[in-house]
Scaffold this active site. Structure first.
Site, mmCIF file in Angstrom:
data_model
loop_
_atom_site.group_PDB
_atom_site.id
_atom_site.type_symbol
_atom_site.label_atom_id
_atom_site.label_comp_id
_atom_site.label_asym_id
_atom_site.label_seq_id
_atom_site.Cartn_x
_atom_site.Cartn_y
_atom_site.Cartn_z
ATOM 1 N N ASP A 102 0.836 -1.196 0.000
ATOM 2 C CA ASP A 102 0.000 0.000 0.000
ATOM 3 C C ASP A 102 0.876 1.253 0.000
ATOM 4 O O ASP A 102 2.044 1.214 0.428
ATOM 5 C CB ASP A 102 -0.901 0.021 1.240
ATOM 6 C CG ASP A 102 -1.890 -1.132 1.260
ATOM 7 O OD1 ASP A 102 -2.194 -1.663 0.179
ATOM 8 O OD2 ASP A 102 -2.359 -1.485 2.361
ATOM 9 N N LYS A 103 0.301 2.358 -0.416
ATOM 10 C CA LYS A 103 1.039 3.620 -0.532
ATOM 11 C C LYS A 103 1.836 3.947 0.723
ATOM 12 O O LYS A 103 3.006 4.340 0.652
ATOM 13 C CB LYS A 103 0.062 4.753 -0.844
ATOM 14 C CG LYS A 103 0.680 6.142 -0.835
ATOM 15 C CD LYS A 103 -0.370 7.213 -1.056
ATOM 16 C CE LYS A 103 0.231 8.604 -0.935
ATOM 17 N NZ LYS A 103 -0.799 9.670 -1.099
#
Length: 312
Positions: free
Chosen positions: A136-137
């Site tokens: 995820d970011k």
């Protein structure tokens, strides 16, 4: 064109050809796989197949010729990368928080994929520029990227067969008394397409966790993924009532004011605006050499500072 060789694992014995390839080549759409088959770009044990419905057997040798539709066309961009392992077949980076892995809705560029293309232009010929998995970011840590078609499909197959070991450190709310396993299927949230939720009709998702360190009102867990679904750890931890610290997507609960934590520690907790999740360990069989590659990377400074405050 890229020619790639695969071997059908036991788990996909007696599956339809298109279904087996979709499972092993997760960065190529099933529609593209079916088109490759129809165009005579797939062979089983040396024989060209044009029917997507033919059944494969365990240990069948598959040859797949990639057409242009499967090739990455994003632009290279000079974005610094922390490369911690690099050889002729693959490399591994330590991804920082805030870096999106690949372009998508609202994020057309300035992603890890764009950075990969600047470092290794040849990766343009690989699906997703050679990315084997994602983070995820705002999750930090180790990411594996192939440099050639053979390595890409070998590592993708290893991932599908759950032979690549990934271990995370996750700081969660509450005191976890013992480790365990969460086996709950995941699918997109029915009302918010940006989120995922436990759904009996979703894809299998299995998370193993054990206690690494306990604090007054938090626990640092070591988490091992058996599957790699989007937001898997975050959704599973929330499911057992121990959400990941800083995860505002799945939990916005406040910290209890009666906790005997210093003002400094409470401020660090309140201001930690990303999930406290770090992919710190990666282990896999090298695709062309007779060796196991094991890599570790330390937690980033903001996560380390938060743990230091909880220990004080």
């Amino acid at each position: 064109m890229n020619i790639c060789n695969l071997s059908i694992p036991e788990a996909h014995d007696k599956k339809r050809l298109d279904a087996a390839l979709a499972a092993l080549c997760q960065d190529i759409s099933r529609a593209n796989i079916q088109k490759l088959i129809a165009n005579g770009k797939v062979t089983i044990n040396g024989e060209t197949q044009t029917s997507k419905k033919v059944l494969v057997n365990a240990h069948d040798d598959i040859t797949l010729t990639l057409e242009q539709e499967t090739i990455t066309h994003d632009k290279p961009q000079n974005i610094p990368l922390d490369i911690i392992y690099d050889d002729a077949d693959l490399f591994v980076i330590n991804k920082p928080a805030g870096l999106v892995v690949h372009p998508g809705a609202g994020v057309p560029d300035q992603t890890l994929l764009n950075a990969i293309l600047a470092y290794y232009p040849g990766n343009e010929a690989l699906p997703q520029a050679g990315l084997i998995h994602r983070l995820d970011k705002d999750t930090t840590g180790l990411l594996l990227i192939a440099k050639n078609a053979e390595s890409y499909y070998h590592l993708n197959q290893a991932m599908a067969e759950r032979h690549i070991k990934r271990e995370y450190l996750a700081l969660v709310k509450g005191v976890v008394h013992r480790g365990g396993t969460i086996n709950e299927p995941l699918a997109r949230h029915p009302k918010n397409r940006q989120k995922f939720a436990i759904n009996a009709h979703g894809k299998t998702a299995i998370t193993h966790y054990k206690v690494h360190e306990r604090f007054e009102a938090h626990t640092l867990l070591k988490v091992q993924l058996e599957t790699g679904r989007t937001h898997q750890i975050r959704v599973h931890m929330c499911h057992i009532k121990h959400p990941v610290v800083g995860d505002l997507t799945y939990h916005r609960g406040q910290y209890l004011k009666h906790q005997s934590l210093s003002t400094e520690t409470l401020n660090l907790l309140y201001n930690f605006k990303r999930q406290a999740l770090h992919a710190g360990f990666l282990s896999f069989q090298h695709p062309s050499e007779d060796k196991i590659v094991q890599l570790e990377c330390p937690i980033p400074e903001d996560f380390s500072a938060l743990l230091g405050a909880l220990r004080s």
